[in-house]
Motif scaffolding. Structure first.
Motif, PDB file in Angstrom:
ATOM      1  N   LEU A 341       0.835  -1.216   0.000  1.00 24.87           N
ATOM      2  CA  LEU A 341       0.000   0.000   0.000  1.00 24.87           C
ATOM      3  C   LEU A 341       0.865   1.260   0.000  1.00 24.87           C
ATOM      4  O   LEU A 341       0.496   2.279  -0.597  1.00 24.87           O
ATOM      5  CB  LEU A 341      -0.926  -0.006   1.216  1.00 24.87           C
ATOM      6  N   LYS A 344       1.738   2.063  -3.273  1.00 20.52           N
ATOM      7  CA  LYS A 344       0.532   2.312  -4.073  1.00 20.52           C
ATOM      8  C   LYS A 344       0.286   1.212  -5.091  1.00 20.52           C
ATOM      9  O   LYS A 344      -0.263   1.450  -6.178  1.00 20.52           O
ATOM     10  CB  LYS A 344       0.634   3.667  -4.775  1.00 20.52           C
ATOM     11  N   GLN A 345       0.696  -0.017  -4.714  1.00 22.25           N
ATOM     12  CA  GLN A 345       0.441  -1.174  -5.577  1.00 22.25           C
ATOM     13  C   GLN A 345      -0.824  -1.879  -5.073  1.00 22.25           C
ATOM     14  O   GLN A 345      -0.789  -2.967  -4.495  1.00 22.25           O
ATOM     15  CB  GLN A 345       1.653  -2.115  -5.559  1.00 22.25           C
ATOM     16  N   VAL A 346      -1.936  -1.198  -5.298  1.00 22.66           N
ATOM     17  CA  VAL A 346      -3.224  -1.645  -4.754  1.00 22.66           C
ATOM     18  C   VAL A 346      -3.642  -2.974  -5.359  1.00 22.66           C
ATOM     19  O   VAL A 346      -4.137  -3.867  -4.659  1.00 22.66           O
ATOM     20  CB  VAL A 346      -4.297  -0.565  -5.009  1.00 22.66           C
ATOM     21  N   GLU A 347      -3.477  -3.117  -6.666  1.00 20.74           N
ATOM     22  CA  GLU A 347      -3.896  -4.352  -7.325  1.00 20.74           C
ATOM     23  C   GLU A 347      -3.147  -5.557  -6.766  1.00 20.74           C
ATOM     24  O   GLU A 347      -3.740  -6.621  -6.533  1.00 20.74           O
ATOM     25  CB  GLU A 347      -3.666  -4.235  -8.845  1.00 20.74           C
TER      26      GLU A 347
END
Length: 517
Positions: A341, A344-347
């Motif tokens: 997170l 910002k690697q949400v997927e």
């Protein structure tokens, strides 16, 4: 002052000093009486003997018939007085008139004292203590006999004052000796008091009484049988529980009479199972030493109590390990999610969550076939612990398990938990990348079979022959060697057992069987 009053050393010293002082005083009183009686008697005998010797002299007899007896007898009397160190030697005639006297002026006067009648009238020799012209004296009086008739009297005497001085001089010597003995006795009493204090570790009587009361209470309240034996294997003390387990235990009894002699000869024993009084007893023995060997301590516990306690401890230990593993695993997953997170690697985070959810669902589906909740919890915990240590655990169950009685579930949890924990511990020490534990659960009409395989180094024949013996272990430390032995006992009580053989994975395979009721 209060400290002195309660000090064991001071009380012993004062008590023994008073005893020594009392004995010395009594001794001095007795010795004084003895000296008084013996010296007075001795001086009387001496005076009487001297008087006899004078009365038997021929020249004394002849002098009585001379015109002036005093002229002949006075030199003889004075010579004898000086030789015998007597106070006086008086020779008188049949009427008691003096022929001799240390004071010449008293020659010719009557003898004083009133004790002449025994000699002059009765013709008998006597010893008397009376007061004469020179004072109180001890006298020996003997009649002078010539042709069977009393013609005179011999009186030899010692002043009692001079005799008392002799007594005092002897008594003074005894007094000095007694004081020396008393001083030595008090010194010895001090050394004894110090020795007793050291033997009691510096404790006072009140402290000893308090400790004894506390130790006695602890000894009687403990659930184990405690027996303290001397170095010669005689029972010194045994608590109430020990008497319950072995009624023949009594103080002073040799332990060879109530326990196997071979066991008594052993120096130390750890958790030995023996049949005793129609029940199985777990016995431990340890030597007691403090600078030197003092004896032996025996601890007795029934096998049932031992099993219950050990099972409970194992269960608590397993639960703690499972909780720690779960916490560690969950913490690692949270850290992974936090990292994704932050980047910002949400997927990828969502994919990670779904993968974990899938694995968890598959695991729960598989574990869901294990109907008893305790077995489900055990497997889940062991899987988490193994995963944390880099070990993959797989579980195969052909069909859903039925419900089992609580006693059988407890036995299964104990045995399965110990076997899986041993497999995890072994694999953790092995230097290989692919570490596996495979659990197979098969339920038949009359029997439940659980196989625990691992791909570790396996178990050699010698180890396999002793692996289920209580106290046998290949691990380091003192708290091992009980798990498998107690697991076998727990299963056997419920109609099951444990076997060990080689696994198809290359390591060991433990087979747990349990009869269905």
């Amino acid at each position: 002052m209060q400290r002195f009053r309660h000090s064991l050393t001071a009380r012993l010293l004062v008590t023994m000093s008073i005893i020594i002082f009392t004995i010395c005083v009594l001794f001095l009183i007795l010795i004084n009486h003895y000296l008084q009686d013996s010296i007075v008697e001795e001086m009387g005998e001496k005076a009487l003997t001297s008087a006899y010797l004078i009365a038997d002299r021929p020249d004394v007899h002849a002098a009585f018939f001379e015109p002036n007896p005093s002229e002949l007898l006075q030199p003889i009397a004075e010579e004898i007085r000086k030789d015998t160190q007597a106070t006086f030697v008086v020779i008188g005639n049949a009427q008691g008139i003096r022929y001799t006297h240390p004071d010449p002026e008293k020659i010719g006067q009557s003898m004083v004292g009133g004790d002449n009648d025994s000699a002059l009238v009765n013709g008998e020799a006597i010893v008397s203590i009376t007061t004469g012209s020179l004072g109180e004296s001890i006298r020996g009086k003997v009649p002078v006999m010539v042709d069977g008739e009393v013609v005179g009297i011999i009186s030899v005497g010692y002043l009692t004052e001079e005799v008392q001085q002799s007594i005092n001089a002897v008594f003074q010597s005894w007094l000095q000796l007694t004081l020396l003995v008393a001083a030595v006795g008090i010194g010895a009493a001090f050394l004894v008091a110090i020795y007793v204090k050291r033997q009691l570790l510096g404790m006072q009587p009140t402290e000893i009484a308090g400790l004894y009361s506390a130790y006695h209470t602890i000894l009687e309240e403990t659930s184990d049988g405690i027996v303290l034996a001397s170095e010669t294997h005689k029972v010194v003390i045994a608590n109430a529980r020990a008497h319950e387990l072995i009624p023949q235990l009594k103080e002073g009894v040799l332990l060879q009479h109530v326990l196997p002699e071979k066991l008594v000869r052993e120096e130390a024993i750890r958790a030995l199972e023996i049949p005793l009084q129609n029940q199985d007893i777990i016995l431990s023995k340890a030597p007691l030493e403090r600078d030197k060997k003092l004896g032996y301590l025996y601890v007795l516990r029934t096998k049932l109590e031992y099993e219950a306690l050990t099972n409970e401890l194992n269960r608590v230990k397993q639960q703690a390990q499972m909780q720690r593993a779960k916490t560690h695993e969950f913490s690692n997953k949270l850290h992974v999610l936090l990292g994704l997170l932050k980047r910002k690697q949400v997927e990828q985070a969502i994919t990670f969550i779904r993968d974990e959810q899938h694995d968890s669902t598959a695991e729960l589906t598989m574990l869901g076939k294990q109907a008893p909740v305790l077995i489900q919890a055990l497997l889940e915990g062991k899987i988490s612990e193994a995963k944390e240590r880099g070990i993959v655990v797989t579980v195969d169950a052909e069909n859903e398990l039925d419900q089992y009685p609580e006693q059988q579930v407890d036995a299964l949890v104990t045995a399965l938990g110990n076997v899986m924990q041993n497999a995890i511990d072994v694999l953790q020490k092995v230097e290989q990348t692919d570490k596996k534990i495979h659990v197979v659960i098969q339920q038949y009409k009359h029997e439940l079979l659980i196989e625990v395989h691992d791909n570790g180094p396996g178990i050699d024949e010698e180890t396999a022959a002793h692996i289920f013996t209580l106290g046998y272990t290949t691990k380091d430390g003192y708290d091992h060697g009980y798990g498998l032995a107690l697991s076998v006992q727990a299963l056997q009580k419920e109609g099951g057992t444990i076997l060990v053989e080689e696994s198809h994975l290359g390591g060991a395979c433990f087979l747990l069987t349990l009869k269905r009721t």
